[in-house]
Design a protein around this motif. Structure first.
Motif, PDB file in Angstrom:
ATOM      1  N   ALA A  11       0.833  -1.203   0.000  1.00 27.44           N
ATOM      2  CA  ALA A  11       0.000   0.000   0.000  1.00 27.44           C
ATOM      3  C   ALA A  11       0.869   1.255   0.000  1.00 27.44           C
ATOM      4  O   ALA A  11       2.059   1.211   0.276  1.00 27.44           O
ATOM      5  N   ASP A  12       0.241   2.379  -0.262  1.00 30.51           N
ATOM      6  CA  ASP A  12       0.982   3.631  -0.362  1.00 30.51           C
ATOM      7  C   ASP A  12       1.292   4.280   0.981  1.00 30.51           C
ATOM      8  O   ASP A  12       1.772   5.402   1.033  1.00 30.51           O
ATOM      9  N   LYS A  13       1.046   3.595   2.077  1.00 29.19           N
ATOM     10  CA  LYS A  13       1.405   4.133   3.384  1.00 29.19           C
ATOM     11  C   LYS A  13       2.919   4.109   3.560  1.00 29.19           C
ATOM     12  O   LYS A  13       3.598   3.209   3.080  1.00 29.19           O
ATOM     13  N   THR A  14       3.429   5.093   4.274  1.00 24.54           N
ATOM     14  CA  THR A  14       4.846   5.128   4.617  1.00 24.54           C
ATOM     15  C   THR A  14       5.038   4.246   5.841  1.00 24.54           C
ATOM     16  O   THR A  14       4.419   4.473   6.880  1.00 24.54           O
ATOM     17  N   ARG A  15       5.875   3.238   5.719  1.00 21.25           N
ATOM     18  CA  ARG A  15       6.114   2.301   6.824  1.00 21.25           C
ATOM     19  C   ARG A  15       7.326   2.776   7.615  1.00 21.25           C
ATOM     20  O   ARG A  15       8.424   2.889   7.082  1.00 21.25           O
ATOM     21  N   ILE A  16       7.096   3.073   8.912  1.00 22.36           N
ATOM     22  CA  ILE A  16       8.128   3.661   9.770  1.00 22.36           C
ATOM     23  C   ILE A  16       8.374   2.774  10.990  1.00 22.36           C
ATOM     24  O   ILE A  16       7.435   2.340  11.655  1.00 22.36           O
ATOM     25  N   MET A  29       5.717   5.996  22.535  1.00 18.05           N
ATOM     26  CA  MET A  29       4.896   7.195  22.346  1.00 18.05           C
ATOM     27  C   MET A  29       4.760   7.513  20.854  1.00 18.05           C
ATOM     28  O   MET A  29       3.656   7.802  20.374  1.00 18.05           O
ATOM     29  N   ALA A  30       5.874   7.461  20.131  1.00 21.73           N
ATOM     30  CA  ALA A  30       5.842   7.772  18.699  1.00 21.73           C
ATOM     31  C   ALA A  30       4.948   6.792  17.955  1.00 21.73           C
ATOM     32  O   ALA A  30       4.133   7.199  17.112  1.00 21.73           O
ATOM     33  N   GLU A  31       5.081   5.515  18.247  1.00 23.20           N
ATOM     34  CA  GLU A  31       4.215   4.516  17.605  1.00 23.20           C
ATOM     35  C   GLU A  31       2.752   4.790  17.930  1.00 23.20           C
ATOM     36  O   GLU A  31       1.887   4.771  17.045  1.00 23.20           O
ATOM     37  N   GLY A  32       2.460   5.063  19.199  1.00 23.20           N
ATOM     38  CA  GLY A  32       1.076   5.320  19.605  1.00 23.20           C
ATOM     39  C   GLY A  32       0.480   6.524  18.913  1.00 23.20           C
ATOM     40  O   GLY A  32      -0.641   6.474  18.395  1.00 23.20           O
ATOM     41  N   GLU A  41      -1.938   7.505   6.614  1.00 30.28           N
ATOM     42  CA  GLU A  41      -0.732   7.795   5.835  1.00 30.28           C
ATOM     43  C   GLU A  41       0.483   6.981   6.240  1.00 30.28           C
ATOM     44  O   GLU A  41       1.413   6.806   5.449  1.00 30.28           O
ATOM     45  N   VAL A  42       0.486   6.491   7.482  1.00 31.97           N
ATOM     46  CA  VAL A  42       1.676   5.878   8.048  1.00 31.97           C
ATOM     47  C   VAL A  42       1.331   4.537   8.671  1.00 31.97           C
ATOM     48  O   VAL A  42       0.305   4.396   9.334  1.00 31.97           O
ATOM     49  N   GLU A  43       2.190   3.564   8.464  1.00 31.45           N
ATOM     50  CA  GLU A  43       2.126   2.302   9.195  1.00 31.45           C
ATOM     51  C   GLU A  43       3.289   2.330  10.172  1.00 31.45           C
ATOM     52  O   GLU A  43       4.452   2.362   9.756  1.00 31.45           O
ATOM     53  N   ALA A  44       2.982   2.359  11.463  1.00 34.10           N
ATOM     54  CA  ALA A  44       4.010   2.583  12.486  1.00 34.10           C
ATOM     55  C   ALA A  44       4.312   1.329  13.285  1.00 34.10           C
ATOM     56  O   ALA A  44       3.415   0.556  13.624  1.00 34.10           O
ATOM     57  N   VAL A  88      13.598   4.261   9.134  1.00 32.15           N
ATOM     58  CA  VAL A  88      13.923   3.923  10.517  1.00 32.15           C
ATOM     59  C   VAL A  88      14.264   5.249  11.175  1.00 32.15           C
ATOM     60  O   VAL A  88      15.195   5.942  10.747  1.00 32.15           O
ATOM     61  N   VAL A  89      13.470   5.614  12.183  1.00 32.55           N
ATOM     62  CA  VAL A  89      13.670   6.870  12.893  1.00 32.55           C
ATOM     63  C   VAL A  89      14.204   6.547  14.280  1.00 32.55           C
ATOM     64  O   VAL A  89      13.500   5.942  15.095  1.00 32.55           O
ATOM     65  N   THR A  90      15.450   6.928  14.538  1.00 34.04           N
ATOM     66  CA  THR A  90      16.023   6.727  15.865  1.00 34.04           C
ATOM     67  C   THR A  90      15.675   7.938  16.721  1.00 34.04           C
ATOM     68  O   THR A  90      15.747   9.073  16.267  1.00 34.04           O
ATOM     69  N   LEU A  91      15.273   7.659  17.950  1.00 38.11           N
ATOM     70  CA  LEU A  91      14.775   8.709  18.839  1.00 38.11           C
ATOM     71  C   LEU A  91      15.723   9.024  19.992  1.00 38.11           C
ATOM     72  O   LEU A  91      15.411   9.883  20.818  1.00 38.11           O
ATOM     73  N   CYS A  92      16.862   8.325  20.045  1.00 36.62           N
ATOM     74  CA  CYS A  92      17.858   8.616  21.070  1.00 36.62           C
ATOM     75  C   CYS A  92      19.237   8.327  20.495  1.00 36.62           C
ATOM     76  O   CYS A  92      19.377   7.565  19.530  1.00 36.62           O
ATOM     77  N   GLY A  93      20.241   8.944  21.080  1.00 35.35           N
ATOM     78  CA  GLY A  93      21.604   8.799  20.587  1.00 35.35           C
ATOM     79  C   GLY A  93      22.103   7.367  20.620  1.00 35.35           C
ATOM     80  O   GLY A  93      22.766   6.907  19.692  1.00 35.35           O
ATOM     81  N   HIS A  94      21.794   6.632  21.679  1.00 35.09           N
ATOM     82  CA  HIS A  94      22.256   5.250  21.801  1.00 35.09           C
ATOM     83  C   HIS A  94      21.696   4.390  20.682  1.00 35.09           C
ATOM     84  O   HIS A  94      22.417   3.591  20.078  1.00 35.09           O
ATOM     85  N   ALA A  95      20.424   4.550  20.389  1.00 37.51           N
ATOM     86  CA  ALA A  95      19.823   3.773  19.290  1.00 37.51           C
ATOM     87  C   ALA A  95      20.417   4.190  17.959  1.00 37.51           C
ATOM     88  O   ALA A  95      20.647   3.353  17.080  1.00 37.51           O
TER      89      ALA A  95
END
Length: 154
Positions: A11-16, A29-32, A41-44, A88-95
């Protein structure tokens, strides 16, 4: 089995994939928010480079914002079904520093947010402890509200 990261034939959803150290707070939180606000628009998905369990204060502040993440669980990238991520969105420096390799044309973005448990350490009351969770929640919500456009602008 590792995720496959191709965007063809779906599908045309952006998978993140939102990736954080322990998949306990920020990535949850971001997934929720993405599922609640951007599902058209997004598949999280979210995962961690380690597993720390779902943070109960994150669940609480998300419920205050009208998003129930209590059914989500802390998981490792390797535990996800085989998926084809666009981002792939990293939300912290360690990740960001320990992000696993994803084959194919997946794009990566680092969008760092403060760690609420670290900020709340040493607070005297639960209400004081909740303040950094609320602040980071609201920052993550603002980022997610801009999806998928905010992926190219950081």
């Amino acid at each position: 089995m590792s995720p496959v990261c191709r965007s063809e034939d779906r599908a045309d959803k952006t998978r993140i994939l939102f990736l954080c150290t322990g998949n306990s707070c920020r990535s949850q939180m971001a997934e929720g928010f993405a599922r609640a606000l951007k599902s058209a628009e997004v598949e999280a998905w979210s995962a961690g480079v380690e597993r720390h369990g779902l943070n109960p204060l994150a669940v609480r502040v998300m419920a205050e914002a009208g998003v129930d993440i209590s059914g989500q669980s802390s998981k490792l990238v390797e535990e996800l079904p085989t998926l084809e991520f666009d981002w792939v969105v990293t939300l912290c420096g360690h990740a960001n520093e320990n992000c696993p390799f994803f084959p194919g044309p997946v794009r990566r973005l680092h969008k760092g947010f403060d760690d609420p448990p670290t900020l709340a350490a040493g607070t005297a009351t639960q209400e004081e402890a909740l303040a950094p969770y609320r602040r980071v929640r609201d920052e993550i919500r603002a980022f997610v509200e801009g999806l998928p456009g905010s992926l190219t602008t950081g």
